[in-house]
Design a protein around this motif. Structure first.
Motif, short mmCIF file in Angstrom:
data_model
loop_
_atom_site.label_atom_id
_atom_site.label_comp_id
_atom_site.label_asym_id
_atom_site.label_seq_id
_atom_site.Cartn_x
_atom_site.Cartn_y
_atom_site.Cartn_z
N THR A 1 -2.17 -6.22 -0.35
CA THR A 1 -2.75 -6.92 0.79
C THR A 1 -1.81 -8.02 1.30
N ARG A 2 -0.86 -8.41 0.46
CA ARG A 2 0.13 -9.43 0.84
C ARG A 2 1.51 -8.80 1.05
N ASN A 3 1.53 -7.49 1.31
CA ASN A 3 2.77 -6.74 1.56
C ASN A 3 3.72 -6.78 0.37
N ARG A 4 3.13 -6.59 -0.83
CA ARG A 4 3.93 -6.49 -2.05
C ARG A 4 3.38 -5.36 -2.91
N LEU A 5 4.25 -4.77 -3.72
CA LEU A 5 3.86 -3.80 -4.73
C LEU A 5 4.39 -4.31 -6.06
N ASP A 6 3.50 -4.73 -6.94
CA ASP A 6 3.89 -5.29 -8.24
C ASP A 6 3.32 -4.42 -9.36
N TYR A 7 4.20 -3.89 -10.18
CA TYR A 7 3.76 -3.03 -11.27
C TYR A 7 4.51 -3.37 -12.56
N GLY A 8 3.74 -3.56 -13.62
CA GLY A 8 4.34 -3.83 -14.92
C GLY A 8 4.81 -2.55 -15.59
N ASN A 9 4.21 -1.43 -15.22
CA ASN A 9 4.60 -0.15 -15.80
C ASN A 9 4.10 0.97 -14.87
N ILE A 10 5.03 1.59 -14.15
CA ILE A 10 4.65 2.66 -13.23
C ILE A 10 5.68 3.78 -13.30
N GLU A 11 5.20 5.02 -13.23
CA GLU A 11 6.10 6.16 -13.24
C GLU A 11 6.73 6.35 -11.86
N LEU A 12 7.96 6.85 -11.85
CA LEU A 12 8.70 7.00 -10.60
C LEU A 12 7.94 7.90 -9.61
N GLU A 13 7.35 8.98 -10.09
CA GLU A 13 6.62 9.89 -9.22
C GLU A 13 5.47 9.18 -8.51
N GLU A 14 4.75 8.34 -9.24
CA GLU A 14 3.62 7.61 -8.66
C GLU A 14 4.10 6.55 -7.68
N LEU A 15 5.19 5.87 -8.00
CA LEU A 15 5.72 4.84 -7.11
C LEU A 15 6.17 5.45 -5.79
N LEU A 16 6.84 6.62 -5.84
CA LEU A 16 7.31 7.26 -4.61
C LEU A 16 6.14 7.69 -3.73
N LYS A 17 5.04 8.07 -4.33
CA LYS A 17 3.85 8.44 -3.57
C LYS A 17 3.31 7.22 -2.82
N LYS A 18 3.30 6.07 -3.48
CA LYS A 18 2.83 4.84 -2.84
C LYS A 18 3.78 4.40 -1.72
N LEU A 19 5.07 4.55 -1.95
CA LEU A 19 6.05 4.18 -0.92
C LEU A 19 5.95 5.13 0.28
N SER A 20 5.65 6.39 0.05
CA SER A 20 5.48 7.34 1.16
C SER A 20 4.34 6.91 2.07
N ARG A 21 3.23 6.44 1.49
CA ARG A 21 2.11 5.97 2.29
C ARG A 21 2.45 4.65 2.98
N GLU A 22 3.11 3.77 2.24
CA GLU A 22 3.42 2.44 2.76
C GLU A 22 4.33 2.50 3.97
N TYR A 23 5.31 3.40 3.94
CA TYR A 23 6.31 3.47 5.01
C TYR A 23 6.14 4.67 5.94
N ALA A 24 5.10 5.46 5.69
CA ALA A 24 4.84 6.65 6.52
C ALA A 24 6.07 7.56 6.58
N ARG A 25 6.69 7.76 5.42
CA ARG A 25 7.83 8.66 5.30
C ARG A 25 7.61 9.60 4.12
N THR A 26 8.11 10.80 4.22
CA THR A 26 8.03 11.74 3.11
C THR A 26 9.20 11.48 2.17
N ILE A 27 8.88 11.13 0.91
CA ILE A 27 9.91 10.85 -0.09
C ILE A 27 9.70 11.82 -1.25
#
Length: 327
Positions: free
Chosen positions: A252-278
């Motif tokens: 909600t503050r335009n940040r993504l903070d994760y103490g432990n996240i898998e790369l596959e899951e992070l890329l899915k979140k970035l795809s939604r955040e930036y409206a790009r297919t990664i």
């Protein structure tokens, strides 16, 4: 005074026609808040305008759509636009128009005798929105999410249906607040919590920051404590509880903070955040986990370059798709 009133009436008519500018809408909205009589005058002007539509059915239809528009929605500004197609510029223009309309419509109460209707608030990929519900509850909608609620909200119920991710700050009241998600529900009373339930995610995640939450599912119900996350696997219906130290609502503050996240899951979140297919080429690094803190106001290229410093990957741009290859 009469001249000023005629000017406001003219602005109201422009609003009814859907042709009002943001500046004029602000003037009209300020007028509606100035006195108890002004909303009644506004409705009188509406009746007067509607009476002129007898031979203009297309305007009458437009007004019915306007009255059902989104309520009091405030888009969270992104400093870097990530979608630049003509279609998205049109979508943004429509969103701004709905914000203007929604602010005024939200000010005018819905009569009890009206039939039940449903409002759908949608946030496209690459954007976020903040909504104030009729009872004062605050809802932040993440990218690619939607929220449905009834015009009876706050009267006979306080129930919403969520698809995607949302952070809630529920206004305390005598009626329970219920979030319906994928056939399950979260029942709360005066609390702050985050729910993630995207249709393409295997996990339904609820994190409680403050107050009390009861998660209802087929086998029964579970009560959560502040600082606790509940993850439900939608394929196996298994549930896992865990403590969370991460800021789950940092998006909600335009940040993504994760103490432990898998790369596959992070890329899915970035795809939604930036409206790009990664896409990640191959399965070798999908389950690679790491800690990361991302400022999503930054350009996607900068974010991916930062990830490449942690995990050995090569970034390949192919039209609207970004592919990541292990090095």
């Amino acid at each position: 005074m009469e001249e000023q009133l005629q000017h406001i009436k003219l602005l109201a008519f422009r609003y009814f026609e859907g042709k009002i500018s943001p500046e004029d809408a602000e003037v009209l909205f300020s007028f509606l808040k100035e006195g108890d009589f002004n909303p009644s005058l506004f409705r009188k002007w509406e009746d007067e305008w509607l009476s002129s539509l007898e031979f203009q059915p297309e305007l009458n239809e437009r007004w019915e759509k306007i009255k059902l528009a989104n309520r009091n929605t405030e888009f969270i500004k992104k400093s870097i636009p990530v979608v630049k197609s003509y279609r998205n510029y049109v979508y943004a223009a429509v969103s701004i128009a709905l914000l203007i309309i929604g602010s005024i419509v939200a000010f005018i109460s819905i009569q009890d005798h009206q039939p039940e209707q449903y409002f759908t608030l949608e946030t496209p990929l690459g954007q976020k929105s903040k909504i104030t519900m009729p009872d004062g509850t605050l809802v932040w909608l993440n990218s690619g999410s939607s929220l449905i609620y009834s015009n009876k909200y706050g009267k006979g119920n306080r129930e919403v249906k969520l698809s995607g991710e949302a952070y809630f700050e529920v206004k305390k009241g005598p009626k329970r607040f219920i979030v319906q998600i994928n056939g399950y529900s979260v029942t709360v009373k005066g609390t702050k919590f985050n729910v993630s339930a995207y249709s393409d995610d295997q996990l339904l995640t609820t994190t409680l920051l403050e107050g009390r939450v009861e998660f209802n599912y087929m086998q029964g119900s579970l009560e959560m404590a502040p600082g606790e996350t509940m993850e439900m696997n939608l394929k196996t219906n298994s549930i896992m509880r865990k403590k969370t130290g991460q800021s789950v609502n940092s998006w909600t503050r335009n940040r993504l903070d994760y103490g432990n996240i898998e790369l596959e899951e992070l890329l899915k979140k970035l795809s939604r955040e930036y409206a790009r297919t990664i896409l990640l080429d191959g399965d070798l690094l999908k389950k690679q986990s790491f800690s990361i803190s991302i400022d999503t106001n930054k350009d996607l290229a900068d974010v991916l370059n930062a990830i490449a410093e942690i995990i050995p990957i090569k970034i390949i741009n192919q039209n609207d798709t970004i592919k990541l290859k292990p090095i």
